[in-house]
Enzyme design. Structure first.
Site, PDB file in Angstrom:
ATOM      1  N   ARG A  53     -64.345 -21.215 -71.903  1.00 36.40           N
ATOM      2  CA  ARG A  53     -65.536 -21.992 -71.619  1.00 36.40           C
ATOM      3  C   ARG A  53     -66.732 -21.177 -72.071  1.00 36.40           C
ATOM      4  NH1 ARG A  53     -65.154 -27.121 -71.069  1.00 36.40           N
ATOM      5  NH2 ARG A  53     -66.775 -27.387 -69.483  1.00 36.40           N
ATOM      6  N   ARG A  80     -61.439 -16.279 -55.277  1.00 41.35           N
ATOM      7  CA  ARG A  80     -62.560 -15.353 -55.468  1.00 41.35           C
ATOM      8  C   ARG A  80     -63.589 -15.498 -54.342  1.00 41.35           C
ATOM      9  NH1 ARG A  80     -64.095 -13.390 -60.429  1.00 41.35           N
ATOM     10  NH2 ARG A  80     -66.256 -14.013 -60.140  1.00 41.35           N
ATOM     11  N   ASP A 112     -64.715  -9.123 -63.295  1.00 39.02           N
ATOM     12  CA  ASP A 112     -66.039  -8.723 -62.821  1.00 39.02           C
ATOM     13  C   ASP A 112     -66.402  -7.385 -63.465  1.00 39.02           C
ATOM     14  OD1 ASP A 112     -66.462 -10.923 -61.221  1.00 39.02           O
ATOM     15  OD2 ASP A 112     -65.455 -10.045 -59.482  1.00 39.02           O
ATOM     16  N   ARG A 158     -65.939 -18.232 -44.305  1.00 39.45           N
ATOM     17  CA  ARG A 158     -66.241 -17.420 -43.117  1.00 39.45           C
ATOM     18  C   ARG A 158     -66.577 -18.286 -41.908  1.00 39.45           C
ATOM     19  NH1 ARG A 158     -69.911 -14.271 -46.450  1.00 39.45           N
ATOM     20  NH2 ARG A 158     -68.698 -12.713 -47.578  1.00 39.45           N
ATOM     21  N   GLU A 218     -78.022 -24.066 -66.137  1.00 35.32           N
ATOM     22  CA  GLU A 218     -76.808 -23.559 -66.784  1.00 35.32           C
ATOM     23  C   GLU A 218     -75.795 -24.688 -66.972  1.00 35.32           C
ATOM     24  OE1 GLU A 218     -75.523 -19.895 -64.958  1.00 35.32           O
ATOM     25  OE2 GLU A 218     -73.423 -20.335 -65.405  1.00 35.32           O
ATOM     26  N   TYR A 230     -60.443 -12.932 -66.742  1.00 35.27           N
ATOM     27  CA  TYR A 230     -61.658 -13.206 -65.978  1.00 35.27           C
ATOM     28  C   TYR A 230     -61.949 -11.936 -65.184  1.00 35.27           C
ATOM     29  CZ  TYR A 230     -64.216 -16.493 -62.757  1.00 35.27           C
ATOM     30  OH  TYR A 230     -65.128 -17.190 -62.006  1.00 35.27           O
ATOM     31  N   ARG A 243     -75.699 -24.856 -62.244  1.00 36.66           N
ATOM     32  CA  ARG A 243     -76.602 -24.138 -61.338  1.00 36.66           C
ATOM     33  C   ARG A 243     -77.933 -23.860 -62.014  1.00 36.66           C
ATOM     34  NH1 ARG A 243     -73.368 -18.281 -60.955  1.00 36.66           N
ATOM     35  NH2 ARG A 243     -73.133 -18.016 -63.188  1.00 36.66           N
TER      36      ARG A 243
HETATM   37  N1  UDP Z   1     -67.096 -23.000 -57.283  1.00 37.89           N
HETATM   38  C1  UDP Z   1     -67.401 -24.293 -56.932  1.00 37.89           C
HETATM   39  N2  UDP Z   1     -68.604 -24.564 -56.348  1.00 37.89           N
HETATM   40  C2  UDP Z   1     -69.522 -23.616 -56.125  1.00 37.89           C
HETATM   41  C3  UDP Z   1     -69.214 -22.284 -56.495  1.00 37.89           C
HETATM   42  C4  UDP Z   1     -68.000 -22.016 -57.067  1.00 37.89           C
HETATM   43  O1  UDP Z   1     -66.601 -25.202 -57.146  1.00 37.89           O
HETATM   44  O2  UDP Z   1     -70.616 -23.951 -55.624  1.00 37.89           O
HETATM   45  C5  UDP Z   1     -65.771 -22.732 -57.907  1.00 37.89           C
HETATM   46  C6  UDP Z   1     -65.826 -22.799 -59.427  1.00 37.89           C
HETATM   47  O3  UDP Z   1     -64.612 -23.343 -59.891  1.00 37.89           O
HETATM   48  C7  UDP Z   1     -65.941 -21.356 -59.819  1.00 37.89           C
HETATM   49  C8  UDP Z   1     -65.084 -20.677 -58.753  1.00 37.89           C
HETATM   50  O4  UDP Z   1     -65.325 -21.442 -57.562  1.00 37.89           O
HETATM   51  O5  UDP Z   1     -65.441 -21.101 -61.118  1.00 37.89           O
HETATM   52  C9  UDP Z   1     -65.384 -19.213 -58.518  1.00 37.89           C
HETATM   53  O6  UDP Z   1     -66.747 -19.084 -58.164  1.00 37.89           O
HETATM   54  P1  UDP Z   1     -67.608 -17.849 -58.610  1.00 37.89           P
HETATM   55  O7  UDP Z   1     -68.928 -17.944 -57.947  1.00 37.89           O
HETATM   56  O8  UDP Z   1     -66.812 -16.621 -58.424  1.00 37.89           O
HETATM   57  O9  UDP Z   1     -67.809 -18.152 -60.165  1.00 37.89           O
HETATM   58  P2  UDP Z   1     -68.460 -17.231 -61.305  1.00 37.89           P
HETATM   59  O10 UDP Z   1     -69.348 -16.227 -60.651  1.00 37.89           O
HETATM   60  O11 UDP Z   1     -67.325 -16.594 -61.996  1.00 37.89           O
HETATM   61  O12 UDP Z   1     -69.190 -18.200 -62.152  1.00 37.89           O
END
Ligand code: UDP
Length: 381
Positions: free
Chosen positions: A251, A175, A353, A179, A302, A351, A281
């Site tokens: 979850r 996902r 969006d 870059r 969170e 999962y 976060r």
């Molecule tokens: N992830 C991580 N560290 C970060 C951000 C994301 O390990 O700082 C991993 C985590 O397993 C997460 C996945 O990357 O579920 C996808 O990230 P995304 O930001 O898409 O998660 P969401 O928005 O679905 O919470």
């Protein structure tokens, strides 16, 4: 037009609202029920009385899509203000830029590499013996190497999913982009924005049609189906069948709320990647609406935890082999149900969006309406 029919829809989130609207516009009668005391599902936004900030009650939702039809669709119901999701990460006592970009790599390794140098550097530290990454961990080791993986993904992912990253599929990490330039936009999509008046307003607009009625605080029960021609069910598929083939694991999230004067963290989202920090976060919601100004602020820590059906809200489906096997059984069971469609994130145990949710809802309901029309045309011949 074909004869108007009566539809029951379970769930007033994006899926239920979009399906309901299309059916209503096709002349049908739609009743939507939701167990919560509000519409909009997990996208629900509400103004916080004390601070005046528009809060995403079930966690941050940022709209991003390459699907022009979906973008035009949501823009019918509110003005989507330009908004770019830029996320910061705290790891081992330092702040970094996410997703992994040239800034992150240079800061992390204390270097001043240009794009080509960084690309080559990562190739040297990445595990190139992994040819076809299957797990989250393999995907990370192959594309960013061990150090960046440990610093940004290992702890966060373990907290988020409650599992070792080697037990999770590579698709979760895919996902996120990596870059080799300074672009720190979290998403790659062409359109990105925030609804000026919030997601509740958008969904309210979708639901506003004389053929649609909504009943809140209402749990679905099978006997409710009598009197309707068809049911669109956007709740959890295992719950529909009273968990008779087993539970599908999710979850859930828990938010700890804080209010303060001024600006708490200077940005909307900071991820906490270290395993020792119990939350994943912190989001400070006034930064999701930079066109507004507020003296006070509200922010949320969170926490991710195991979902308990009936007690907590399901957020992220855990699609491991065990769950997939159970899901297949539910699909077989679902095929035997007459006049029911299982839709959306919970109905499909996926999962998703928001843009994908809307695109799928539109596709499902349009196919349904086209089929109905064919059947009734044939019937009249
Ligand atoms: N992830 C991580 N560290 C970060 C951000 C994301 O390990 O700082 C991993 C985590 O397993 C997460 C996945 O990357 O579920 C996808 O990230 P995304 O930001 O898409 O998660 P969401 O928005 O679905 O919470």
């Amino acid at each position: 037009m074909a004869e108007p029919k009566r539809f029951l829809i379970v769930g007033a989130g994006f899926t239920g609202a979009v399906i309901g609207r299309e059916l209503a516009e096709a002349g049908h009668i739609v009743e939507i029920i939701d167990q919560r005391n509000h519409i909009a599902g997990n996208c629900y936004s509400q103004r916080d009385e004390q601070t005046g900030v528009l809060v995403h009650k079930y966690g941050p939702h940022i709209f991003h899509t390459d699907n022009q039809e979906v973008w035009d669709y949501v823009n019918r119901f509110d003005n989507f203000k330009p908004y770019i999701n830029r996320v910061k990460a705290v790891s081992q006592g330092k702040v970094f830029s996410l997703p992994i970009n040239l800034m992150t790599i240079n800061q992390f390794y204390n270097k001043t590499m240009n794009p080509d140098e960084a690309r080559q550097f990562i190739e040297e530290i990445a595990d190139l013996t992994i040819q076809d990454p299957q797990s989250f961990e393999e995907q990370a080791m192959r594309f960013i190497g061990k150090d960046l993986y440990k610093a940004f993904f290992y702890g966060y992912t373990k907290k988020q999913w409650g599992l070792e990253p080697k037990e999770l599929p590579a698709s979760i990490l895919k996902r996120l982009p990596v870059r080799f330039n300074y672009d720190d936009n979290y998403f790659n999509h062409k359109n990105q924005g925030m609804p000026e008046h919030g997601y509740t307003h958008v969904i309210e607009g979708i639901l506003k049609h004389p053929n649609i009625t909504i009943k809140l605080n209402t749990d679905y029960e099978h006997q409710m189906r009598s009197g309707y021609d068809h049911l669109f069910y956007s709740g959890p598929i295992d719950q529909y069948f009273d968990y008779e083939l087993g539970e599908l694991d999710y979850r859930t999230l828990r938010f700890e709320e804080f209010r303060a004067e001024g600006d708490f963290q200077g940005t909307a989202v900071i991820n906490y990647c270290d395993i020792e920090v119990p939350y994943t976060r912190i989001s400070e919601h006034k930064h999701f609406a930079p066109w507004e100004s507020h003296e006070r602020t509200i922010y949320f820590k969170e926490y991710s935890a195991k979902h308990e059906p009936g007690k907590t809200i399901p957020y992220y489906p855990i699609r491991q082999a065990k769950e997939k096997a159970v899901l297949v059984k539910y699909w077989e069971r679902a095929r035997l149900e007459q006049n029911v469609s299982f839709v959306g994130r919970l109905g499909g145990y996926r999962y998703m969006d928001m843009d994908v949710t809307i695109a799928e809802a539109l596709k499902t309901v349009r196919e349904f309406i086209a089929n109905e029309k064919n059947c009734s045309d044939n019937h009249h011949v």
